[in-house]
Scaffold this motif. Structure first.
Motif, PDB file in Angstrom:
ATOM      1  N   THR A  58       0.585  -1.145  -0.053  1.00 15.96           N
ATOM      2  CA  THR A  58       0.000  -0.011   0.351  1.00 15.96           C
ATOM      3  C   THR A  58       0.700   1.726  -0.040  1.00 15.96           C
ATOM      4  OG1 THR A  58      -1.851  -0.985   1.247  1.00 15.96           O
ATOM      5  CG2 THR A  58      -1.504   0.971   0.982  1.00 15.96           C
ATOM      6  N   ARG A  62       1.168   4.429  -2.564  1.00 21.69           N
ATOM      7  CA  ARG A  62       0.512   5.832  -2.605  1.00 21.69           C
ATOM      8  C   ARG A  62       1.910   6.635  -2.777  1.00 21.69           C
ATOM      9  NH1 ARG A  62      -4.059   5.345   0.643  1.00 21.69           N
ATOM     10  NH2 ARG A  62      -4.659   3.393   0.761  1.00 21.69           N
ATOM     11  N   LYS A  95       1.104  12.997   5.616  1.00 18.93           N
ATOM     12  CA  LYS A  95      -0.384  13.276   5.094  1.00 18.93           C
ATOM     13  C   LYS A  95      -0.820  11.472   4.730  1.00 18.93           C
ATOM     14  CE  LYS A  95      -1.407  17.601   4.698  1.00 18.93           C
ATOM     15  NZ  LYS A  95      -1.850  18.759   4.239  1.00 18.93           N
ATOM     16  N   THR A  98      -0.085   8.524   7.146  1.00 17.28           N
ATOM     17  CA  THR A  98      -1.207   8.492   8.368  1.00 17.28           C
ATOM     18  C   THR A  98      -2.455   8.011   8.054  1.00 17.28           C
ATOM     19  OG1 THR A  98       0.049  10.255   9.545  1.00 17.28           O
ATOM     20  CG2 THR A  98      -2.496  10.063  10.243  1.00 17.28           C
ATOM     21  N   ALA A  99      -2.693   8.494   6.504  1.00 15.38           N
ATOM     22  CA  ALA A  99      -4.236   8.016   6.263  1.00 15.38           C
ATOM     23  C   ALA A  99      -4.230   6.047   5.981  1.00 15.38           C
ATOM     24  CB  ALA A  99      -4.620   8.283   4.553  1.00 15.38           C
ATOM     25  N   ILE A 100      -3.198   5.974   5.057  1.00 11.64           N
ATOM     26  CA  ILE A 100      -2.708   4.374   5.525  1.00 11.64           C
ATOM     27  C   ILE A 100      -3.005   3.516   6.428  1.00 11.64           C
ATOM     28  CG2 ILE A 100      -1.389   2.400   5.276  1.00 11.64           C
ATOM     29  CD1 ILE A 100       0.072   4.410   2.576  1.00 11.64           C
ATOM     30  N   GLU A 101      -2.729   4.185   7.631  1.00 10.41           N
ATOM     31  CA  GLU A 101      -2.324   3.968   9.268  1.00 10.41           C
ATOM     32  C   GLU A 101      -3.968   3.949   9.242  1.00 10.41           C
ATOM     33  OE1 GLU A 101       1.608   4.877  11.660  1.00 10.41           O
ATOM     34  OE2 GLU A 101      -0.215   6.296  11.188  1.00 10.41           O
ATOM     35  N   ASP A 102      -4.691   4.989   9.177  1.00  6.52           N
ATOM     36  CA  ASP A 102      -6.051   5.755   9.562  1.00  6.52           C
ATOM     37  C   ASP A 102      -7.045   4.893   9.047  1.00  6.52           C
ATOM     38  OD1 ASP A 102      -4.728   6.769  11.816  1.00  6.52           O
ATOM     39  OD2 ASP A 102      -5.308   8.668  10.634  1.00  6.52           O
ATOM     40  N   GLU A 103      -6.906   4.258   7.800  1.00  5.51           N
ATOM     41  CA  GLU A 103      -8.380   3.996   6.961  1.00  5.51           C
ATOM     42  C   GLU A 103      -9.186   2.642   6.940  1.00  5.51           C
ATOM     43  OE1 GLU A 103      -6.417   5.274   2.780  1.00  5.51           O
ATOM     44  OE2 GLU A 103      -5.364   2.949   2.618  1.00  5.51           O
ATOM     45  N   THR A 104      -7.927   2.077   7.281  1.00  2.68           N
ATOM     46  CA  THR A 104      -8.667   0.028   7.801  1.00  2.68           C
ATOM     47  C   THR A 104      -8.152  -0.249   8.527  1.00  2.68           C
ATOM     48  OG1 THR A 104      -6.544  -0.729   7.311  1.00  2.68           O
ATOM     49  CG2 THR A 104      -7.843  -0.113   5.132  1.00  2.68           C
ATOM     50  N   GLY A 107      -4.315  -0.859   9.675  1.00  2.00           N
ATOM     51  CA  GLY A 107      -3.703   0.437   9.314  1.00  2.00           C
ATOM     52  C   GLY A 107      -3.155   0.104  11.364  1.00  2.00           C
ATOM     53  N   LYS A 130      -5.992  10.424  13.464  1.00  2.00           N
ATOM     54  CA  LYS A 130      -7.017  10.301  14.321  1.00  2.00           C
ATOM     55  C   LYS A 130      -6.186  10.134  15.717  1.00  2.00           C
ATOM     56  CE  LYS A 130      -9.972   9.089  11.436  1.00  2.00           C
ATOM     57  NZ  LYS A 130     -11.326   8.101  11.031  1.00  2.00           N
TER      58      LYS A 130
END
Length: 448
Positions: A58, A62, A95, A98-104, A107, A130
């Motif tokens: 991922t 990205r 960013k 962090t999005a990868i960590e938070d989206e599933t 993550g 978050k």
């Protein structure tokens, strides 16, 4: 799985810090440090590595193309880790991570730290991240960790649950995608005597290659459902899995008929491929390992009793009528015995062809000829009667004896003969689709 000591973890952390410093000195660009947040003393296992691979893939996809200056991975008893030097603004890089960590949910087990070109670690909150929740109870922030609210076994079980649930969903989708691909590969294989392909519509007047494409696409959710049924009932009796698969198959037939405006393209494949997806689900593990012979045994275990009862009870299907009149067991006999035609004919021929340099299309066309020559196909019996079915088998056998690697023209001549007699080996076509599916299932490494 080996437990690690505190000293080993401290040494690994020190080595990672040194590697980060070297990359900063070499490139003077931001660094991503990716590790897995795995509680407890076991930091490395096949499942943990699979989770890391998913995060790694991922992250690589990205990041903007051409921006990764250096990428280094290390797999050790202390856990998997990766360092990347990236030629982009550190805030924008943070960013993305962090999005990868938070989206599933998966993550939550990723730690993707970003260091700017001076080596300063960026925080999550300034880029919209978050607060990271507790993996056991979902409480926000680090309160549970600081108070040691949960035991190590609780934390370990929660991490394994996150990994397991993620890959259960992903693998069910993957199995379904292979099933659809198997159906599409079968219809695209050309030439095929009497069957719809890229050359013609065979002995069929109400369907073409586009009808099959619509049908296969519509069946994707059904195949995923079959894999999930298998996963959810893998601790139940095999017959219970089959009962649920059969009900799902009846619903899928209605979906198929809506997609094709009433044309029966894949009724046999709904049954056969649904069973294979269900068996794959029953044998599924989070590590994503299937064993070929076990899958065939599972198909037999699920169906043997029900198929025997079907044949004894009789009914109005083509297969039941042929069993009553001629003792032909058809696909019911195939699945109850663990698909011997696929196991002993289809897959060996297909793999031999591939090993000898034939492409997928030609290997499939030749495999189909072997299946026609050796399988008592109820579709041929229904269309041509005993005489037509016998002659079709003899024609295929004679061609293979005369030309073990028949040319396209020779197969097209046989196709024309099948069409002239209105013969269609639809049962063998379903078995060929199963060959394609199983070759991909066992021949490819599961995606992370």
């Amino acid at each position: 799985m080996q437990e690690v000591t505190l000293a080993q973890m401290l040494d690994a952390r020190e080595a990672r810090a040194q590697a980060q410093q070297l990359l900063l000195e070499q490139y003077a660009r931001p660094i991503v440090c990716f590790t897995m947040n795995i509680p407890g003393p076991v930091k490395d296992s096949p499942l943990i590595r699979r989770g890391f691979e998913a995060g790694w893939n991922t992250l690589r996809h990205r990041l903007p193309k051409g921006k990764v200056l250096d990428a280094r991975r290390r797999e050790a008893v202390t856990g998997c880790e990766a360092l990347l030097a990236v030629d982009m603004d550190s805030v924008e890089l943070k960013k993305i991570c962090t999005a990868i960590e938070d989206e599933t949910p998966l993550g939550r087990l990723f730690d993707m730290d970003v260091l700017d070109s001076r080596g300063v670690k960026l925080d999550r909150e300034p880029v919209g991240g978050k607060a990271r929740n507790c993996i056991v109870c979902g409480a926000s922030g680090r309160g549970c960790a600081s108070r040691r609210t949960h035991t190590v076994p609780e934390l370990q079980n929660a991490a394994r649950r996150i990994l397991t649930e993620h890959f259960a969903r992903e693998d069910a989708r993957y199995v379904a995608a292979l099933a659809v691909k198997g159906l599409l590969d079968e219809v695209l294989t050309t030439p095929k005597p009497g069957l719809v392909d890229r050359r013609n519509s065979g002995s069929h007047r109400d369907m073409d290659i586009f009808t099959f494409s619509a049908s296969a696409s519509a069946l994707a959710p059904y195949f995923q459902e079959c894999a999930q049924i298998g996963q959810e009932t893998r601790d139940a009796a095999p017959e219970e899995t089959f009962r649920l698969l059969r009900a799902a198959g009846l619903r899928a037939e209605e979906v198929m008929l809506r997609a094709t405006r009433g044309v029966n393209t894949h009724k046999g494949a709904v049954f056969t491929m649904g069973l294979l997806c269900g068996a794959a689900g029953r044998l599924w593990t989070p590590e994503g390992v299937w064993h070929e012979e076990a899958l065939f045994r599972e198909v037999s275990a699920m169906t043997a009793r029900a198929m025997e009862e079907d044949l004894r009870r009789g009914g109005d299907t083509v297969g039941q009528r042929l069993y009553a009149s001629r003792g032909v067991r058809g696909i019911r006999g195939e699945v109850s015995r663990g698909l011997p035609s696929v196991r002993q004919v289809g897959l060996p021929v297909f793999r031999k062809c591939l090993s000898e340099g034939l492409d997928r299309n030609d290997a499939g066309a030749l495999t189909l000829l072997h299946l026609i020559a050796r399988v008592e196909d109820t579709n041929l019996l229904s269309r041509g009667g005993p005489e037509g079915a016998r002659e079709a088998r003899e024609k295929a056998s004679a061609l293979l004896e005369r030309s073990p690697r028949p040319s396209r023209g020779e197969i097209e001549t046989l196709d024309d003969w099948f069409i002239s007699r209105n013969l269609s080996p639809g049962g063998c076509a379903d078995l060929l689709a199963a060959v394609y599916f199983l070759q991909d299932l066992f021949g490819n490494r599961l995606p992370a």
